[in-house]
Structures are given as structure tokens and as C-alpha cells.
Enzyme design. Sequence first.
Site, short mmCIF file in Angstrom:
data_model
loop_
_atom_site.label_atom_id
_atom_site.label_comp_id
_atom_site.label_asym_id
_atom_site.label_seq_id
_atom_site.Cartn_x
_atom_site.Cartn_y
_atom_site.Cartn_z
N SER A 1 10.79 73.07 37.02
CA SER A 1 11.09 74.85 36.96
C SER A 1 10.18 74.97 38.18
O SER A 1 8.83 75.06 38.20
CB SER A 1 10.70 75.38 35.85
N HIS B 1 15.10 73.46 38.83
CA HIS B 1 15.27 74.56 38.10
C HIS B 1 14.69 75.71 38.66
O HIS B 1 13.61 75.90 39.08
CB HIS B 1 14.86 74.26 36.77
N ASP C 1 14.31 79.83 38.10
CA ASP C 1 14.36 81.10 37.02
C ASP C 1 14.46 82.30 38.01
O ASP C 1 13.34 82.89 38.63
CB ASP C 1 12.91 81.12 36.38
N MET D 1 14.56 86.43 37.29
CA MET D 1 14.36 87.53 36.18
C MET D 1 14.66 88.95 36.96
O MET D 1 14.20 89.02 38.02
CB MET D 1 12.80 87.31 35.50
N MET E 1 17.73 85.16 34.21
CA MET E 1 17.35 86.00 32.99
C MET E 1 17.55 87.29 33.37
O MET E 1 16.65 88.08 33.71
CB MET E 1 16.18 85.46 32.64
N MET F 1 16.91 77.68 24.93
CA MET F 1 15.49 78.04 25.21
C MET F 1 14.49 77.50 24.25
O MET F 1 14.92 77.97 22.95
CB MET F 1 15.53 79.63 25.52
N GLY G 1 11.06 84.20 30.09
CA GLY G 1 10.19 85.12 30.79
C GLY G 1 8.90 84.72 31.55
O GLY G 1 8.43 85.28 32.77
N ASP H 1 14.77 74.33 27.91
CA ASP H 1 13.67 74.82 28.86
C ASP H 1 12.58 75.68 28.02
O ASP H 1 12.91 76.34 27.19
CB ASP H 1 14.52 75.71 29.54
N GLY I 1 7.97 75.10 27.30
CA GLY I 1 7.26 74.16 26.66
C GLY I 1 7.26 72.56 26.41
O GLY I 1 6.99 72.05 25.57
C1 DX5 Z 1 10.82 80.46 31.09
C2 DX5 Z 1 11.56 79.70 32.28
C3 DX5 Z 1 11.29 78.49 32.27
C4 DX5 Z 1 9.87 78.27 32.51
C5 DX5 Z 1 9.50 76.85 31.72
O1 DX5 Z 1 11.57 81.71 30.89
O2 DX5 Z 1 13.18 79.89 32.01
O3 DX5 Z 1 11.99 77.62 33.26
O4 DX5 Z 1 9.48 77.97 33.94
O5 DX5 Z 1 8.03 76.94 31.82
P1 DX5 Z 1 7.21 75.82 30.85
O6 DX5 Z 1 7.67 74.47 31.02
O7 DX5 Z 1 5.92 76.01 31.67
O8 DX5 Z 1 7.41 76.31 29.53
ZN ZN Z 2 14.40 78.49 33.24
#
Ligand code: DX5
Ligand code: ZN
Length: 216
Positions: free
Chosen positions: A8, A33, A35, A37, A68, A137, A142, A175, A177
Amino acid sequence: MKTLVAPSMLSADFGNLAKDIEMINRSEADWIHVDIMDGVFVPNISFGFPVLKHVKRWARKPLDVHLMIVNPEKFIPEVKTIGADIMNVHYEACTHLHRVVQQIREAGMKPAVTINPATPVCLLKDILPEVYMVLVMSVNPGFGGQKFIEHSVEKVRELREFIRLTNSDALIEVDGGVNLDTGRRLVDAGADVLVAGNAVFSASEPEAVIRGLKSL
Ligand code: DX5
Ligand code: ZN
């Protein structure tokens, strides 16, 4: 099938995106990936299409774009134009999800539906046959670097069973953690694709982490 891995970009060095994208290009990662927002659907703003255009310019792997944002259907043409392969929209952000999924497909992209941690898998029953992938998720969306929500493993197991029962061939992506430990348990539960931000970009050897995730 070997586990697919999508680092990501949210955890990449925004001051030197090209360098981090080159690392992903060299690595065994399958997708990139990204993201997006809007500060409305989620309490944060990442980057928009002008930045994404530059990601695409350097990327040698398919782009998996995770929106998002509210009303994601408004941006289908922009997402297509920047060259995305997969467009993820949130179940919670689309009143007319079925129509949005069709529009994404008609635009020539693979439609994926994302569910927040509090959204049950059973709500996907009628849309499953229409989607290329479901993104589960495993944190509240976020922010990168959040703690993995344990219940997500059970959710993936449930979704895998649901996919089997409905004869769907949707992939399961997870996606939030994700690291070598949570990734192992998610793959055992039936995940096909692992997204990882912090676990990859905070590592001293990111390519080794990507290799490790792929071998789960
Ligand atoms: C969070 C994103 C993720 C984020 C994950 O809202 O959608 O793609 O980058 O980051 P990690 O892998 O650090 O939890
Ligand atoms: Zn994501």
C-alpha cells in the site's frame, strides 16, 4: 494459487514516490494498492488523481485503487483514465451498489467491493456473483499502521464459505494491520490477496517482507 501481495502506497515516502515504486517493481509484489480518501467517508485525506497519475507513470504492476470516498461512481472515468486495473468501492458508500459495480465493469475495470469491520459478510450475498473481488477491511479505514482487528480472520473464513456456496469466483483481499503473523492466519482462513503498508515500508528490507508475505 500463491498468495497475491499488494503493497500500500499510503505508507510509502511521499517525498520520493518513484524510489518506492521502483522497489515494488523489482519485488515479487503482484499489484500496487493505492488509497484515495476524501475526509468525509473517512476522517483523513490522502492524495488524489494528480498524484495517482505519477504513480501510474512509474508502476510496472497493476494498480489496485481503493476509494474511501462518498459517491465513488462520480469518479469512475478518472479512475479509468489514470489506468487503474481494479476499482474498490465501499459497500457503505454506495446506495446503488449493483449499478456502480456494472458501471465499473463497463468502464473496463475489475470491480471490487470493500466492507468495513462492522459490516457483516452476509450483506454481500446478492452482489457476490457480480464482483471480481471482496476487500475485507481489518482496521477502520483512514490510516496506515493501525492494530489488526482479530475478528477479521473469522470474517474471511465466513466469506470463503459464502463464496463456495454461491459458486462465485471472487477473490478475497484483506487490508489493515497485515504482517507476516496476521497474514499467515488470514491465508489459512482463505484470503487470496494481502495488502500491506506499514509492514512493508517500515521494514529495513521491504522486498524480503513482500517475499515472505507471498510465501504464506
Ligand atoms: C487504510 C488503508 C490501507 C493502509 C493499510 O485505510 O486502506 O491500505 O495503507 O496500512 P497498514 O498495512 O499499515 O495497516
Ligand atoms: Zn487500502
